[in-house]
Write a protein that holds these residues in place. Structure first.
Motif, mmCIF file in Angstrom:
data_model
loop_
_atom_site.group_PDB
_atom_site.id
_atom_site.type_symbol
_atom_site.label_atom_id
_atom_site.label_comp_id
_atom_site.label_asym_id
_atom_site.label_seq_id
_atom_site.Cartn_x
_atom_site.Cartn_y
_atom_site.Cartn_z
ATOM 1 N N HIS A 48 2.085 -1.690 12.412
ATOM 2 C CA HIS A 48 0.984 -2.535 11.942
ATOM 3 C C HIS A 48 0.951 -2.521 10.420
ATOM 4 O O HIS A 48 0.173 -1.784 9.799
ATOM 5 C CB HIS A 48 -0.349 -2.065 12.540
ATOM 6 C CG HIS A 48 -0.401 -2.238 14.014
ATOM 7 N ND1 HIS A 48 0.090 -1.301 14.883
ATOM 8 C CD2 HIS A 48 -0.839 -3.267 14.771
ATOM 9 C CE1 HIS A 48 -0.069 -1.737 16.125
ATOM 10 N NE2 HIS A 48 -0.623 -2.924 16.083
ATOM 11 N N GLU A 49 1.773 -3.343 9.832
ATOM 12 C CA GLU A 49 1.953 -3.360 8.383
ATOM 13 C C GLU A 49 0.713 -3.800 7.616
ATOM 14 O O GLU A 49 0.646 -3.605 6.399
ATOM 15 C CB GLU A 49 3.130 -4.258 8.024
ATOM 16 C CG GLU A 49 4.441 -3.724 8.539
ATOM 17 C CD GLU A 49 5.615 -4.641 8.245
ATOM 18 O OE1 GLU A 49 5.414 -5.687 7.589
ATOM 19 O OE2 GLU A 49 6.722 -4.303 8.678
ATOM 20 N N GLU A 50 -0.277 -4.354 8.287
ATOM 21 C CA GLU A 50 -1.481 -4.803 7.584
ATOM 22 C C GLU A 50 -2.240 -3.654 6.912
ATOM 23 O O GLU A 50 -3.073 -3.879 6.042
ATOM 24 C CB GLU A 50 -2.417 -5.580 8.529
ATOM 25 C CG GLU A 50 -3.002 -4.767 9.669
ATOM 26 C CD GLU A 50 -2.174 -4.814 10.953
ATOM 27 O OE1 GLU A 50 -2.756 -4.588 12.029
ATOM 28 O OE2 GLU A 50 -0.965 -5.054 10.888
ATOM 29 N N TYR A 51 -1.926 -2.408 7.282
ATOM 30 C CA TYR A 51 -2.594 -1.251 6.681
ATOM 31 C C TYR A 51 -1.833 -0.683 5.486
ATOM 32 O O TYR A 51 -2.327 0.198 4.796
ATOM 33 C CB TYR A 51 -2.767 -0.137 7.722
ATOM 34 C CG TYR A 51 -3.687 -0.503 8.852
ATOM 35 C CD1 TYR A 51 -5.070 -0.478 8.685
ATOM 36 C CD2 TYR A 51 -3.182 -0.859 10.102
ATOM 37 C CE1 TYR A 51 -5.923 -0.815 9.730
ATOM 38 C CE2 TYR A 51 -4.028 -1.195 11.152
ATOM 39 C CZ TYR A 51 -5.392 -1.168 10.953
ATOM 40 O OH TYR A 51 -6.239 -1.495 11.981
ATOM 41 N N GLU A 52 -0.620 -1.166 5.241
ATOM 42 C CA GLU A 52 0.293 -0.532 4.279
ATOM 43 C C GLU A 52 -0.331 -0.308 2.898
ATOM 44 O O GLU A 52 -0.087 0.727 2.277
ATOM 45 C CB GLU A 52 1.581 -1.334 4.157
ATOM 46 C CG GLU A 52 2.660 -0.613 3.378
ATOM 47 C CD GLU A 52 3.080 0.721 3.982
ATOM 48 O OE1 GLU A 52 3.361 1.641 3.203
ATOM 49 O OE2 GLU A 52 3.108 0.854 5.228
ATOM 50 N N ASP A 53 -1.133 -1.221 2.405
ATOM 51 C CA ASP A 53 -1.743 -1.052 1.083
ATOM 52 C C ASP A 53 -2.715 0.123 1.020
ATOM 53 O O ASP A 53 -3.087 0.565 -0.070
ATOM 54 C CB ASP A 53 -2.495 -2.327 0.658
ATOM 55 C CG ASP A 53 -1.558 -3.476 0.352
ATOM 56 O OD1 ASP A 53 -0.343 -3.243 0.165
ATOM 57 O OD2 ASP A 53 -2.038 -4.623 0.308
ATOM 58 N N HIS A 54 -3.111 0.635 2.166
ATOM 59 C CA HIS A 54 -4.099 1.715 2.235
ATOM 60 C C HIS A 54 -3.473 3.056 2.613
ATOM 61 O O HIS A 54 -4.186 4.040 2.778
ATOM 62 C CB HIS A 54 -5.186 1.366 3.253
ATOM 63 C CG HIS A 54 -5.808 0.039 2.993
ATOM 64 N ND1 HIS A 54 -6.791 -0.141 2.040
ATOM 65 C CD2 HIS A 54 -5.561 -1.191 3.518
ATOM 66 C CE1 HIS A 54 -7.130 -1.421 2.008
ATOM 67 N NE2 HIS A 54 -6.402 -2.070 2.891
ATOM 68 N N VAL A 55 -2.139 3.088 2.769
ATOM 69 C CA VAL A 55 -1.459 4.288 3.265
ATOM 70 C C VAL A 55 -0.762 5.018 2.123
ATOM 71 O O VAL A 55 -0.132 4.401 1.267
ATOM 72 C CB VAL A 55 -0.424 3.912 4.354
ATOM 73 C CG1 VAL A 55 0.331 5.152 4.834
ATOM 74 C CG2 VAL A 55 -1.100 3.226 5.522
ATOM 75 N N ARG A 56 -0.879 6.332 2.149
ATOM 76 C CA ARG A 56 -0.115 7.208 1.259
ATOM 77 C C ARG A 56 0.691 8.122 2.172
ATOM 78 O O ARG A 56 0.161 9.072 2.741
ATOM 79 C CB ARG A 56 -1.026 8.030 0.336
ATOM 80 C CG ARG A 56 -1.842 7.204 -0.621
ATOM 81 C CD ARG A 56 -0.960 6.335 -1.525
ATOM 82 N NE ARG A 56 -1.730 5.465 -2.372
ATOM 83 C CZ ARG A 56 -2.024 4.187 -2.106
ATOM 84 N NH1 ARG A 56 -1.632 3.630 -0.995
ATOM 85 N NH2 ARG A 56 -2.697 3.461 -2.969
ATOM 86 N N TRP A 57 1.958 7.770 2.350
ATOM 87 C CA TRP A 57 2.817 8.523 3.263
ATOM 88 C C TRP A 57 3.057 9.925 2.707
ATOM 89 O O TRP A 57 3.376 10.075 1.528
ATOM 90 C CB TRP A 57 4.141 7.808 3.469
ATOM 91 C CG TRP A 57 3.975 6.538 4.235
ATOM 92 C CD1 TRP A 57 3.876 5.271 3.703
ATOM 93 C CD2 TRP A 57 3.842 6.384 5.639
ATOM 94 N NE1 TRP A 57 3.702 4.370 4.713
ATOM 95 C CE2 TRP A 57 3.678 5.020 5.914
ATOM 96 C CE3 TRP A 57 3.853 7.284 6.711
ATOM 97 C CZ2 TRP A 57 3.524 4.516 7.204
ATOM 98 C CZ3 TRP A 57 3.704 6.781 7.989
ATOM 99 C CH2 TRP A 57 3.539 5.426 8.234
ATOM 100 N N PRO A 58 2.922 10.946 3.547
ATOM 101 C CA PRO A 58 3.218 12.310 3.081
ATOM 102 C C PRO A 58 4.724 12.454 2.892
ATOM 103 O O PRO A 58 5.509 11.748 3.512
ATOM 104 C CB PRO A 58 2.702 13.201 4.218
ATOM 105 C CG PRO A 58 2.699 12.331 5.425
ATOM 106 C CD PRO A 58 2.485 10.917 4.947
ATOM 107 N N PRO A 59 5.144 13.399 2.032
ATOM 108 C CA PRO A 59 6.578 13.619 1.869
ATOM 109 C C PRO A 59 7.190 14.100 3.191
ATOM 110 O O PRO A 59 6.537 14.805 3.961
ATOM 111 C CB PRO A 59 6.667 14.702 0.797
ATOM 112 C CG PRO A 59 5.286 15.161 0.534
ATOM 113 C CD PRO A 59 4.331 14.273 1.233
ATOM 114 N N ARG A 60 8.414 13.671 3.425
ATOM 115 C CA ARG A 60 9.109 14.111 4.649
ATOM 116 C C ARG A 60 9.551 15.558 4.501
ATOM 117 O O ARG A 60 9.959 15.976 3.427
ATOM 118 C CB ARG A 60 10.322 13.229 4.920
ATOM 119 C CG ARG A 60 9.951 11.824 5.290
ATOM 120 C CD ARG A 60 11.193 11.098 5.789
ATOM 121 N NE ARG A 60 10.869 9.718 6.091
ATOM 122 C CZ ARG A 60 10.668 9.269 7.319
ATOM 123 N NH1 ARG A 60 10.761 10.066 8.340
ATOM 124 N NH2 ARG A 60 10.389 8.010 7.519
ATOM 125 N N ALA A 61 9.503 16.283 5.601
ATOM 126 C CA ALA A 61 9.962 17.677 5.603
ATOM 127 C C ALA A 61 11.477 17.692 5.433
ATOM 128 O O ALA A 61 12.167 16.814 5.952
ATOM 129 C CB ALA A 61 9.555 18.356 6.897
#
Length: 106
Positions: free
Chosen positions: A92-105
């Motif tokens: 659901h890309e409509e949320y992308e502007d509101h997401v801060r992805w955590p760093p990958r392990a």
């Protein structure tokens, strides 16, 4: 909000601050929850669970949509540490502007 998942019972949602989680009910029964941690302008989703007897009815997706819409409406940045919420966000890309992805392990 009251959605029907085809059972004749309504879905309702609640924010339970004492437990730091959003809850979803089918009728009067707790069907699942999404745990979060809120700090400043960020809300981190940690774990989402739909109880076995309610799986396969779209309840998890309904809960994800509710919690993400709530975060956006309150102007929060979404940090998806929960695999279920992360997977929902990828679809659901409509949320992308509101997401801060955590760093990958590593």
């Amino acid at each position: 909000m009251g959605d029907d998942v085809g059972t004749g019972e309504q879905l309702t949602y609640a924010r339970n601050d004492d437990e730091s989680r959003f809850e979803i009910f089918l009728g009067t029964a707790l069907a699942g929850f999404s745990e979060f941690k809120e700090r400043g302008d960020r809300i981190t989703f940690l774990h989402t669970e739909v109880f076995d007897r309610y799986e396969g009815q779209g309840i998890g997706s309904q809960l994800a949509r509710f919690v993400l819409d709530d975060a956006v409406a309150r102007g929060l940045l979404i940090v998806p540490r929960c695999p279920f919420i992360a997977a929902y966000l990828r679809r659901h890309e409509e949320y992308e502007d509101h997401v801060r992805w955590p760093p990958r392990a590593p």
